[in-house]
Write an enzyme that holds these catalytic residues in place. Sequence first.
Site, PDB file in Angstrom:
ATOM      1  N   SER A 240      23.597 -20.676  89.205  1.00 17.23           N
ATOM      2  CA  SER A 240      24.951 -21.177  88.994  1.00 17.23           C
ATOM      3  C   SER A 240      25.351 -20.946  87.537  1.00 17.23           C
ATOM      4  CB  SER A 240      25.035 -22.656  89.388  1.00 17.23           C
ATOM      5  OG  SER A 240      26.375 -23.076  89.467  1.00 17.23           O
TER       6      SER A 240
ATOM      7  N   ASP B 144      29.311 -18.571  99.769  1.00 16.26           N
ATOM      8  CA  ASP B 144      29.409 -19.542  98.672  1.00 16.26           C
ATOM      9  C   ASP B 144      30.865 -19.964  98.481  1.00 16.26           C
ATOM     10  OD1 ASP B 144      29.238 -20.955  96.255  1.00 16.26           O
ATOM     11  OD2 ASP B 144      27.661 -19.656  95.479  1.00 16.26           O
TER      12      ASP B 144
ATOM     13  N   HIS C 105      26.452 -22.299  98.176  1.00 18.13           N
ATOM     14  CA  HIS C 105      25.926 -22.270  96.805  1.00 18.13           C
ATOM     15  C   HIS C 105      24.465 -22.721  96.725  1.00 18.13           C
ATOM     16  CE1 HIS C 105      26.592 -21.715  92.589  1.00 18.13           C
ATOM     17  NE2 HIS C 105      26.346 -22.972  92.273  1.00 18.13           N
TER      18      HIS C 105
END
Length: 819
Positions: free
Chosen positions: A680, A757, A790
């Site tokens: 991330s 995502d 994610h």
Amino acid sequence: MVYRGEDLENLEDEQLQRTKRTKNDIFLRNAALWTLFLWGLVVFLKTLGFMIHEGDINTANWHWPLPSLKPQLNKISFENVRNSTFTPKLHSVQWIGGFNSSDHDKGLFLREEVDSYVVKSVFDEKYSRVLLSDKTFDYEGHNYSVEFIKASPDLKQILVRSNTTKNWRHSTFGTYFLFDVTENAFRILGHNIAKAQWSPNSIDVAYVHANDLYLYSSKTHTVSKRVTDDGSPQVFNGKPDWVYEEEVFEGDSAMWWSPSGDFIAFLKINETQVHEFPIPYFSQQEEDIYPEVRKIKYPKSGSPNPSVQLMIYNLELQEISGINAGNESTLITEVLWVGDSQVLAKTTDRSSDVLSVVIADAKRQGAHQIPRTESSGDGWWEITHNTMYVSQDSSKGRKQDGYVDLVPLNGYNHLAYFSPADTTKPIMLTDGDWEVVNGPTAIDFETNDVYFIGTKKSSMERHIYSVNLHEPLKVKEITDTTEEGYFSVSFSSGCRFALVSHLGPEVPYQKIIDLKSDQHDTSTNGNVIGKTLFYLEENKVLKARLEDYSIPQKTFSELRLGEDENGEDIVANSFEILPNNFNPKLKNHYPVFFYAYGGPNSQQVAEIFSIGFNQVVASQLNAIVVVVDGRGTGFKGKRFRALVRNNLGDVEAQDQILAAKLYAEKPYVDANKISLFGWSYGGYLTLKTLEKDAGRTFKYGMSVAPVTDWRLYDSVYTERYMHTPQQNRDGYARSKVHNATALGEATRFLLMHGSGDDNVHFQNSLRFLDLLDLAGVENYDMHVFPDSDHSIRYHNANNIVFDKLLNWAGQAYEGRFLN
């Protein structure tokens, strides 16, 4: 040689005779050896006894010279981590009861026991009240499972959710029922309900269905009012949309009951102007030959935000009113009632430069005032969720309603008491070069004590403290700060009892303490104030299990990375994990595996007990694992974190490179085997670090689900740190991953992303790959996880992503990517 059958029979007879002769020879030889051994042992012990008697041997430092027979300890492996071998047991306590006085607080909590839900008391071991006796139930011929419950304040009814389906990170949909404890009967509230909340009066329930807000009366068992009728895929009432759930409230609710239950405040969020982002899904159904495309309203940087308005519904008058809290781009970041008819809302502009506090009068439609408007200076306003109402009580010295908030003081976040609620000049309750974490945790309205978690001892630790409303700046320690510790806490309804959770650095434990006991613990273990009633969890099984494993040593420290542009030391929190049997005398031997997140106001270096992927890397790859919280991260003051404003990816990457250079200079480190991994924001930081370093220090990088261009990420998060692209065009250009040629100087890097995502869109990695193609850069590997979000968990993806990280890093350290 080939044997016939008769030859094999003769060979067996010959071997049998030879074996008998050999056994006799061995017996005689062994007997002689044992005789010599015993004779030598007697002589040795006699000599040893004489030497000890004469003082020639220091018995305190003398050890048996033979090697230890202790079994070989096991190394940490993925199998251990994945089957929760090292996961400590931790329990949450759902404290219940509407007590406002610690004198009447019996420490009631809801407990799950086998197939039932029972109210217990930490004060009275014999107290037990079953609220629900089964985890499944029948309703109109259908069987339902109990998946979530919430008791009414008077404990006479329970909200039960079943048929739960996940929506976004925090939100769900489900079928809700009301269970009457006295009548032992279920009644259905509705299907596909997004959120349901009890009123303080234990009669009314507010819930959201199809983005409209409804009121249900448990007295008449009917929907007493449909509060809104404009709910749609574009308009949300009482429920956050995607960006408010993810970045503002970090939860699934946008409605708030007043203390008496006479009013309910809620947000009306309108996404009409927000652009849609399509996400294709390729492997949901085997028979589908065309991808399923789901569209999500997602405001990217500089694009239209949802408009939001604070609404108040008056139950007695059945009237709804709106509060004009700003313009269409204003963010409403926190809402709480500061009286029976006063509601407070915190708002900021879309870039979080200016904070305004709005106080509305629920009895007068639209009436409100703005007593506080404050600039963030050269930083930003971080969103908070823990502002607490302090009710008026003259007998306790509280003349007017007020609230306790988290405000900056000399660059550090501290507690401030605002009373009356519309005052502009608070009483500062704490101060110093340390920070209160997230605001107040609880307030005892009998004693006026405010409890909080703070970094007073160390920014890597968390301890529990208290301060009194009438004795500001006199901070008392609840936990033992003479020992390293990272604590969390939750309080009973009257703040007499607390669940104290020691989360590290040692094996976690949990205990219930009585803060009002006239007795104290005879020996300190965690808390220095309060009497320990019992341990909820000691994790004895985990402690015993750890004795069978060789755990890589983890140490915390402050790294001095060098000097900044002003000539001042850059001091960053860090920890390292050394591999098993680490030998500092080896030369150019150990690879170094850096892990980073590094996002603004974040923290990874915290003294929490954890045995996971980092320990697997240290054990299986014989690597040193290093984590550094560089500039921009949290809990070290505004000056340390605000440096990243308008320029993400710069000093964060510098600090990772400076740390890597320090390790490259260590004689036992192989400077050609230094790598960086992040997910991330950490994935973004990995790429920015490789870009800035251009292969000089970091030879390898592993980036998972990275942002690569901040224009592509959501507006609320990004603009808090970068302003809008229209305001900060150069900053966005610098902050994106853009120098493919420099990335090509690294030995090799790995990129992984989930195609589904909804947070950091796969678009980021695709744009980055296009950049690499245009520059002719090919020194990378790529893995895409179909339909994973994610967290990368769809269809066994989580196992694969970590397997690949470990194997790829292992190949890098073996030199597989040098050709």
